[in-house]
Design an enzyme around this catalytic site. Structure first.
Site, short mmCIF file in Angstrom:
data_model
loop_
_atom_site.label_atom_id
_atom_site.label_comp_id
_atom_site.label_asym_id
_atom_site.label_seq_id
_atom_site.Cartn_x
_atom_site.Cartn_y
_atom_site.Cartn_z
N ASP A 153 31.08 36.50 46.85
CA ASP A 153 30.54 35.45 45.73
C ASP A 153 29.55 34.38 46.46
O ASP A 153 28.36 34.33 46.16
CB ASP A 153 31.78 34.81 44.94
CG ASP A 153 30.84 33.73 43.98
OD1 ASP A 153 30.74 33.99 42.81
OD2 ASP A 153 30.68 32.52 44.50
N THR A 185 29.30 33.50 40.45
CA THR A 185 28.49 34.87 40.29
C THR A 185 29.54 35.76 40.18
O THR A 185 29.29 37.00 39.19
CB THR A 185 28.08 35.24 41.74
OG1 THR A 185 27.20 34.23 41.99
CG2 THR A 185 27.18 36.59 41.50
N ASP A 186 30.81 35.70 40.56
CA ASP A 186 31.96 36.89 40.15
C ASP A 186 32.21 36.58 38.49
O ASP A 186 32.41 37.72 38.02
CB ASP A 186 33.26 36.35 40.93
CG ASP A 186 33.19 37.10 42.22
OD1 ASP A 186 32.39 37.86 42.48
OD2 ASP A 186 34.10 36.75 42.97
N VAL A 187 32.39 35.43 38.06
CA VAL A 187 32.70 35.22 36.72
C VAL A 187 31.49 35.74 35.92
O VAL A 187 31.79 36.25 35.01
CB VAL A 187 32.75 33.54 36.53
CG1 VAL A 187 32.81 33.21 34.95
CG2 VAL A 187 34.06 33.11 37.32
#
Length: 413
Positions: A153, A185-187
């Site tokens: 991320d 970004t991961d979320v």
């Protein structure tokens, strides 16, 4: 209003085989589980998802032990059943293939080609189960010159442009690129994956066939640049760091008060006129430099300086009460403890508790999706490692006690 009749959660009956770990993939699996899917999380025996040990903080049981209950793991793994299978062994690979034959969805976030050596990649499993929706999450996607790279991320926030527009402006104290305070970004990738999986399931209902879904963190981050990307693509304007200011709207940022700070989020000229009246300076809204938003953007420095000289004269609570009464969007800058103490947050039920087999009532953040007739379903707390191995293998694969005992003797489970 008549109460809406309750129906089963939307994805009830969908089986998801979750081979992912850390955040983006597990978050997608959790959302699918919240929507009613039966999500089986396959983990390494004795170790499990990396985030089980990503602490402190941990959530302790009554004896003060936390085992594998890091807060990080708890945030993205409810509504799943944990099964331990040693993927490195051929017999473990065969078990996972059998589970994939029963599944509607496979979710994985291994590096490019990481599952091919086990025969668990998309081409292999789609050949066995053509109705499968196989979702791969990687840093850079399934093709392109960076495809083989590992993606994280923080790295992607930098490469994808987000850090170039986050942080204090050049020349201001603390200037320099900053990452966002969560793995955003991961979320976002987890949420895009959830949307794509549901779209593929809907398409399967027409075609009868599954497909491979390719999600890349870099792609998602660039898509998430939203108006900043559009400002560049459409206007040739290269966005930069502006701290808490907005590139297209003024005033839309934080302001100092007598006892702290507040946010003004004034989105149109009418709201600006209302603010000026509350602030005791109605002449500002008639000033040709500030009367319209384009003029305020052009004269940002002068206007913000004048506003700050006024906002510092009253307490945050006083400002918010007066501005809310006038219909001017504003608010405090809350710490997370203040967030969960907020009466509106409490009324919306955004803190939930789910009963855990060893930890008691586990506090979690609610799913924000509100479906009136088929609401999200909080059935399971984040599982202990391997908690449901026997249950799932009996249910999905119809294995008996002797077969399960044999698998354990051979260290497959």
């Amino acid at each position: 209003m008549e109460a809406t009749a309750q129906r089963a959660a939307p994805l009830r009956g969908i089986k998801v085989l979750d081979l992912s770990r850390v955040l983006a993939g597990p978050l997608a699996g959790q959302v699918l589980g919240d929507l009613g899917a039966d999500v089986v999380k396959v983990e390494r025996p004795g170790q499990g998802d990396d985030t089980r040990s990503w602490g402190p903080p941990y959530l302790n049981n009554a004896s003060g032990e936390h085992r594998d209950a890091a807060a990080y793991f708890l945030c993205a793994n409810r509504n799943k059943r944990s099964v331990t299978i040693d993927m490195a062994q051929p017999e473990g690979q065969a078990l996972i293939r059998q589970l994939a034959l029963e599944a509607d969805v496979v979710l994985e976030n291994f590096k490019l080609g990481g599952l091919a050596r086990y025969g668990l990649d998309a081409p292999s499993l789609l050949a066995l189960n053509p109705r499968l929706v196989y979702c791969s999450i990687t840093g850079f996607g399934q093709d392109g010159p960076y495809a083989a790279r590992a993606g994280y991320d923080f790295l992607i926030q930098g490469m994808g442009g987000l850090m170039s527009v986050t942080g204090a402006a050049e020349g201001e104290p603390g200037a320099g690129p900053q990452k966002v305070g969560v793995a955003l970004t991961d979320v976002m990738t987890g949420l895009y994956a959830t949307i794509a999986i549901q779209a593929a399931l809907a398409e399967r209902a027409r075609s009868g066939l599954g497909q491979h879904v390719d999600l890349a963190l870099l792609d998602v981050q660039i898509a998430g640049l939203a108006n900043q990307a559009s400002n560049y693509l459409a206007g040739g304007v290269l966005p930069g760091r502006m701290g808490n200011s907005h590139p297209n709207i003024v005033p839309y940022q934080d302001f100092p008060t007598a006892d702290g700070d507040m946010i003004l989020a004034i989105g149109n000229d009418g709201q600006f006129a209302k603010f000026c009246a509350v602030a005791g300076h109605p002449e500002w809204s008639a000033d040709e430099r500030f009367a319209t938003n384009p003029q305020r953007v052009a004269n940002r420095v002068v206007l913000i300086r004048q506003l700050r000289q006024v906002t510092i004269t009253r307490d945050t609570a006083d400002w918010i009460a007066a501005l809310e009464a006038a219909g001017v969007p504003c608010g405090p800058i809350n710490r997370i403890d203040q967030v969960f103490a907020d009466p509106h947050v409490r009324a919306r039920g955004l803190r939930i508790e789910v009963e855990h087999p060893t930890l008691g009532a586990v506090p979690l953040v609610a799913n924000p999706m509100r479906l009136a007739a088929s609401p999200v379903d909080y059935r399971l707390a984040p599982p202990t490692l391997g908690q449901h191995t026997d249950e799932v293998l009996r249910e999905w694969l119809r294995l008996d006690e002797a077969q399960l005992a044999g698998l354990r003797q051979r260290a497959i489970l």
